[in-house]
Design an enzyme around this catalytic site. Structure first.
Site, PDB file in Angstrom:
ATOM      1  N   LYS A   1       3.948  34.589  23.858  1.00  0.00           N
ATOM      2  CA  LYS A   1       4.676  34.875  25.096  1.00  0.00           C
ATOM      3  C   LYS A   1       5.807  35.858  24.811  1.00  0.00           C
ATOM      4  O   LYS A   1       6.663  35.612  23.972  1.00  0.00           O
ATOM      5  CB  LYS A   1       5.231  33.580  25.673  1.00  0.00           C
ATOM      6  CG  LYS A   1       6.114  33.761  26.919  1.00  0.00           C
ATOM      7  CD  LYS A   1       6.736  32.428  27.330  1.00  0.00           C
ATOM      8  CE  LYS A   1       7.779  32.620  28.422  1.00  0.00           C
ATOM      9  NZ  LYS A   1       8.479  31.360  28.762  1.00  0.00           N
TER      10      LYS A   1
ATOM     11  N   ASP B   1      14.355  36.357  30.685  1.00  0.00           N
ATOM     12  CA  ASP B   1      13.894  35.490  31.776  1.00  0.00           C
ATOM     13  C   ASP B   1      15.078  35.007  32.591  1.00  0.00           C
ATOM     14  O   ASP B   1      15.760  34.056  32.230  1.00  0.00           O
ATOM     15  CB  ASP B   1      13.119  34.301  31.212  1.00  0.00           C
ATOM     16  CG  ASP B   1      12.669  33.346  32.311  1.00  0.00           C
ATOM     17  OD1 ASP B   1      12.615  33.777  33.482  1.00  0.00           O
ATOM     18  OD2 ASP B   1      12.384  32.178  31.991  1.00  0.00           O
TER      19      ASP B   1
ATOM     20  N   LYS C   1      17.963  31.028  37.333  1.00  0.00           N
ATOM     21  CA  LYS C   1      18.528  30.048  36.408  1.00  0.00           C
ATOM     22  C   LYS C   1      20.043  29.951  36.597  1.00  0.00           C
ATOM     23  O   LYS C   1      20.671  30.904  37.071  1.00  0.00           O
ATOM     24  CB  LYS C   1      18.237  30.460  34.962  1.00  0.00           C
ATOM     25  CG  LYS C   1      16.781  30.400  34.549  1.00  0.00           C
ATOM     26  CD  LYS C   1      16.619  30.873  33.118  1.00  0.00           C
ATOM     27  CE  LYS C   1      15.173  30.803  32.667  1.00  0.00           C
ATOM     28  NZ  LYS C   1      14.709  29.417  32.490  1.00  0.00           N
TER      29      LYS C   1
ATOM     30  N   ASP D   1      13.326  34.252  25.103  1.00  0.00           N
ATOM     31  CA  ASP D   1      12.062  33.853  25.725  1.00  0.00           C
ATOM     32  C   ASP D   1      10.882  34.676  25.208  1.00  0.00           C
ATOM     33  O   ASP D   1       9.762  34.486  25.658  1.00  0.00           O
ATOM     34  CB  ASP D   1      12.163  33.957  27.254  1.00  0.00           C
ATOM     35  CG  ASP D   1      11.341  32.895  27.953  1.00  0.00           C
ATOM     36  OD1 ASP D   1      10.968  31.901  27.308  1.00  0.00           O
ATOM     37  OD2 ASP D   1      11.070  33.056  29.158  1.00  0.00           O
TER      38      ASP D   1
ATOM     39  N   ASP E   1      10.407  30.507  38.080  1.00  0.00           N
ATOM     40  CA  ASP E   1      10.883  30.321  36.716  1.00  0.00           C
ATOM     41  C   ASP E   1       9.825  29.694  35.821  1.00  0.00           C
ATOM     42  O   ASP E   1      10.040  29.544  34.628  1.00  0.00           O
ATOM     43  CB  ASP E   1      12.160  29.455  36.716  1.00  0.00           C
ATOM     44  CG  ASP E   1      12.892  29.494  35.396  1.00  0.00           C
ATOM     45  OD1 ASP E   1      12.718  30.484  34.647  1.00  0.00           O
ATOM     46  OD2 ASP E   1      13.635  28.539  35.091  1.00  0.00           O
TER      47      ASP E   1
ATOM     48  N   GLU F   1       7.206  31.150  34.821  1.00  0.00           N
ATOM     49  CA  GLU F   1       6.517  32.443  34.737  1.00  0.00           C
ATOM     50  C   GLU F   1       5.724  32.620  33.451  1.00  0.00           C
ATOM     51  O   GLU F   1       4.777  33.412  33.400  1.00  0.00           O
ATOM     52  CB  GLU F   1       7.537  33.590  34.878  1.00  0.00           C
ATOM     53  CG  GLU F   1       8.246  34.011  33.606  1.00  0.00           C
ATOM     54  CD  GLU F   1       9.071  32.908  32.963  1.00  0.00           C
ATOM     55  OE1 GLU F   1       9.152  32.871  31.717  1.00  0.00           O
ATOM     56  OE2 GLU F   1       9.643  32.074  33.694  1.00  0.00           O
TER      57      GLU F   1
ATOM     58  N   ARG G   1       3.607  30.759  31.928  1.00  0.00           N
ATOM     59  CA  ARG G   1       2.196  30.411  32.094  1.00  0.00           C
ATOM     60  C   ARG G   1       1.460  31.443  32.945  1.00  0.00           C
ATOM     61  O   ARG G   1       0.248  31.601  32.812  1.00  0.00           O
ATOM     62  CB  ARG G   1       2.084  29.001  32.684  1.00  0.00           C
ATOM     63  CG  ARG G   1       2.650  28.850  34.084  1.00  0.00           C
ATOM     64  CD  ARG G   1       3.021  27.417  34.422  1.00  0.00           C
ATOM     65  NE  ARG G   1       4.241  26.996  33.746  1.00  0.00           N
ATOM     66  CZ  ARG G   1       4.777  25.781  33.843  1.00  0.00           C
ATOM     67  NH1 ARG G   1       4.194  24.862  34.596  1.00  0.00           N
ATOM     68  NH2 ARG G   1       5.883  25.487  33.209  1.00  0.00           N
TER      69      ARG G   1
END
Length: 500
Positions: free
Chosen positions: A268, A273, A280, A291, A350, A352, A354
């Site tokens: 990933k 993010d 967030k 991230d 959030d 995201e 996946r």
């Protein structure tokens, strides 16, 4: 530090060896290791124990100077714990003690004459790796963006392990492996620690190209138009909110036979993010530069396998973008069609990771892989479940996947980069039901890390697969803030062990 082997024989006895420092072990019961006995020519070591200046507790240490009858001007006594069969956890402390002591000595070179063959249930090669990993951790600096660099670690620069000749070949191999893994860990740390305005998806692509040039990998970087033609609409929906262009990085190490099915590592690569429209909280949001640590671990692993010239086919796949709020960003309630054709209702922008991984996991079907491992800082729920010690390991429950899980867990144990297996079961899949699409991208608060893995599992049913959730292990917060480089040691150990 440079590491080598010094063969123990009649010509190289400990008292006569010329080196700046010799490290030997003692125990809590005041007994000496065989190497310590060999240097106790004038009973100086025995006297130090009787004085109470060192306890023998694992990690305790005492530096002695100019022992009569010993050529080395320094002898470092290191506590090994209660028993002559040393506990693994005690030796991990010993390794850190050596790294700390060697970093502050005036000596330029040193000899380690500890009983490395006496670690409970671990070979000499494990003990050597433990010491090298500790030395690498001590030497690492995160000051690349500072105008004034931190003081470099000084002290001992060359270290030799004092071992019987029968152990030399395996020991040299262990040194090479540990040095390669340390190089990979350091690269993963460097990438993770960079700010998001530097480490963009484009920057990750450039780093992949550098690795390809150094180690003769093949590299391909797909841009937005190519991703559109592949119908990666789930991935692209996340990228849409940012001005930074998405990149889909594919690295190939062709070290095995031409028709050998490859291992595929999917990382990933969210270089920042914000949470998107599901923004967030501001506190701690700077840490969302981490991230992309899954991507960093793939690149770090490739550096290590390039160093070792791994005789396997390995492919690294990194979907990379930013998740930002804008007029083009995903909105809660949007529905996107993934590369697989399955539709996804985005209930939380959030969640995201996946959304970008599912298209990558569909893309890798073309490689007809032997196994696919994805690595992602996927869920805060995994931190709640496992804290910061173990990465979460998820895979299906059948014979093939159980063996894969066992091998990965063993690699984590052997490398000190541990993981814990979590469940994937059909009952959790029920939480992903949507009234309007094939699935929702979240399953509610209960078992959040499990339902995230269940989401990914829906895109992996054509091959053997495992998922690592590294949200709790990829970086540290607080005063020790920084990327850890995990799970590079686990992945490398697993790959290297496949060649045995």
């Amino acid at each position: 530090m440079d590491f080598s082997i010094k063969t123990a024989d009649k010509k190289n006895t400990l008292p006569t060896i010329r080196t700046d420092c010799i490290a030997v072990g003692i125990y809590e019961n005041s007994s000496l290791s065989s190497a310590a006995k060999a240097l106790d020519t004038g009973k100086a070591i025995t006297a130090a124990l009787k004085s109470g200046d060192i306890s023998g507790k694992a990690g305790s240490s005492l530096l002695l100077h100019n022992i009569k009858g010993v050529n080395a001007p320094r002898v470092l006594l290191v506590g090994l714990g209660k028993n002559e069969i040393i506990a693994e956890k005690d030796f991990a402390v010993v390794s850190r003690t050596l790294a700390q002591a060697f970093s502050s000595l005036g000596a330029k070179n040193a000899l380690i004459a500890l009983p490395l063959e006496n670690i409970k249930d671990r070979p000499v090669e494990w003990a050597i790796s433990s010491i090298l990993f500790a030395a690498g951790e001590k030497a690492y600096r995160s000051d690349v963006m500072k105008s004034k660099k931190e003081d470099a670690v000084t002290g001992v620069r060359k270290v030799a392990f004092y071992l019987p000749g029968t152990k030399a070949t395996a020991a040299r191999s262990a040194i090479a492996r540990a040095q390669a893994i340390t190089k990979g860990v350091n690269l993963a740390k460097d990438l993770g620690n960079l700010p998001a305005n530097v480490c963009t998806p484009t920057y990750l692509g450039e780093q992949a190209k550098k690795l390809a040039a150094t180690y003769k990998f093949n590299v391909q970087i797909l841009d937005r138009k190519q991703l559109q033609s592949l119908k990666m609409n789930s991935f692209l929906s996340v990228a849409r909110g940012s001005d930074e262009p998405p990149k889909f990085i594919v690295l190939r190490h062709n070290g095995g036979k031409a028709k050998e099915a490859p291992v595929v590592l999917v990382g990933k690569g969210l270089t920042f993010d914000s949470g998107g429209i599901s923004l967030k909280p501001g506190a701690g949001m700077d840490e969302m530069k981490y991230d992309m640590c899954g991507a960093a671990s793939v690149l770090g692993t490739f550096a290590a396998i390039g160093e070792m010239k791994l005789r396997q086919n390995v492919i690294g796949v990194i979907p990379s973008c930013e998740n930002m709020p804008s007029g083009h960003a995903n909105k809660p309630g949007d529905i996107v069609t993934s590369m697989s054709g399955q539709t996804i209702e985005i209930l939380n922008t959030d969640a995201e990771g996946r959304l970008i991984l599912c298209d990558a996991l569909t893309y890798v079907e073309r490689f007809k892989p032997d196994a696919v491992i994805d690595i992602a800082t996927l869920t805060g729920a995994c931190v709640v479940a496992l804290g910061h010690h173990n990465s979460g390991l998820f895979t299906r429950d059948d014979e093939v996947h159980n063996q894969l899980a066992a091998d990965l867990l063993a690699a984590g144990k052997a490398s000190g980069d541990t993981a814990w297996r979590m469940p994937i079961e059909d009952v959790y899949q029920e939480q992903l039901k949507s009234n309007f699409a094939d699935m929702a991208n979240i399953g509610g608060q209960p078992a959040g890390s499990v339902t995230a893995a269940c989401f990914l599992e829906r895109f992996t049913r054509k091959y053997t697969w495992a998922h690592f959730d590294i949200a709790g292990t990829a970086w540290k917060s607080g005063a020790a803030k920084g990327a850890t480089g995990r799970p590079v040691p686990l992945l490398c150990t697993w790959l290297f062990d496949r060649e045995k």
